[in-house]
Design an enzyme around this catalytic site. Sequence first.
Site, PDB file in Angstrom:
ATOM      1  CG  ASP A   1      -3.020   3.773   4.198  1.00  0.00           C
ATOM      2  OD1 ASP A   1      -2.673   4.416   3.175  1.00  0.00           O
ATOM      3  OD2 ASP A   1      -3.920   2.936   4.173  1.00  0.00           O
TER       4      ASP A   1
ATOM      5  CG  ASP B   1       1.301  -2.551  -1.830  1.00  0.00           C
ATOM      6  OD1 ASP B   1       2.132  -3.256  -2.412  1.00  0.00           O
ATOM      7  OD2 ASP B   1       0.350  -3.017  -1.205  1.00  0.00           O
TER       8      ASP B   1
ATOM      9  CE  LYS C   1       2.415  -4.896   1.824  1.00  0.00           C
ATOM     10  NZ  LYS C   1       1.311  -5.496   1.038  1.00  0.00           N
TER      11      LYS C   1
ATOM     12  CG  PHE D   1      -3.550  -8.371   2.211  1.00  0.00           C
ATOM     13  CD1 PHE D   1      -4.395  -7.771   3.128  1.00  0.00           C
ATOM     14  CD2 PHE D   1      -3.720  -8.114   0.862  1.00  0.00           C
ATOM     15  CE1 PHE D   1      -5.400  -6.919   2.704  1.00  0.00           C
ATOM     16  CE2 PHE D   1      -4.730  -7.264   0.427  1.00  0.00           C
ATOM     17  CZ  PHE D   1      -5.565  -6.665   1.356  1.00  0.00           C
TER      18      PHE D   1
ATOM     19  CG  ASP E   1      -9.752  -1.629   2.770  1.00  0.00           C
ATOM     20  OD1 ASP E   1      -8.700  -1.098   2.364  1.00  0.00           O
ATOM     21  OD2 ASP E   1     -10.644  -2.033   2.014  1.00  0.00           O
TER      22      ASP E   1
END
Length: 178
Positions: free
Chosen positions: A99, A102, A130, A151, A158
């Site tokens: 997903d 980061d 990101k 965020f 989540d």
Amino acid sequence: MPTDFSKILFEESVLLDRIGELAKEVERDYEGRDLLLIGVLKGATILLSDFSRALRRHVNIEWMAVSSYGSGTKSSGVVRILKDLDIDITNRHVLVVEDILDSGLTLSWLLGNLRSRGAASVEVLTLLRKPEAAKVHIEPRYVGFDIPNEFVVGYGLDYAERYRNLREIAVLAPHVYA
Ligand code: PRP
């Protein structure tokens, strides 16, 4: 719930359109080869459901669960396997479906682990990336969207196990996690 978000980053239709484009690319690139999709629990559940159904070809689907030590909003790079693959991936063409990329610490560890098992190829598809948060260099073969270092939740992602069922991807308002 709407007041928990400072903005909607991607509506569901935008996500599904982009996933459809990625599926076409993957179909082209893997033509004539078996394809094994590996989803990383839990964040990739919604993406892998939609992505696999956008593919007009045979695929196998497996799941792994890994835990990155570190609490709240940061991952640490120390990874442990909570649920391993059910199969041997020797000589298989593997596409890891994530997903979000980061810091890259989770994927960096996971790719090393999967490559050491003798797969014929290991590539990555990530819906979100990101670039500003990268701590290690990872070159995913397929990227849905580059996003700012905020965020984000929804569509599988989540905060404290909430918001995974949101159809859109939204930026979490700071008051929720402050
Ligand atoms: C999230 C996400 C990636 C990882 C990315 O998983 O699904 O696996 O963090 O972060 P990194 O690039 O900084 O390593 P998380 O550990 O939150 O578990 P989850 O998928 O169950 O939410």
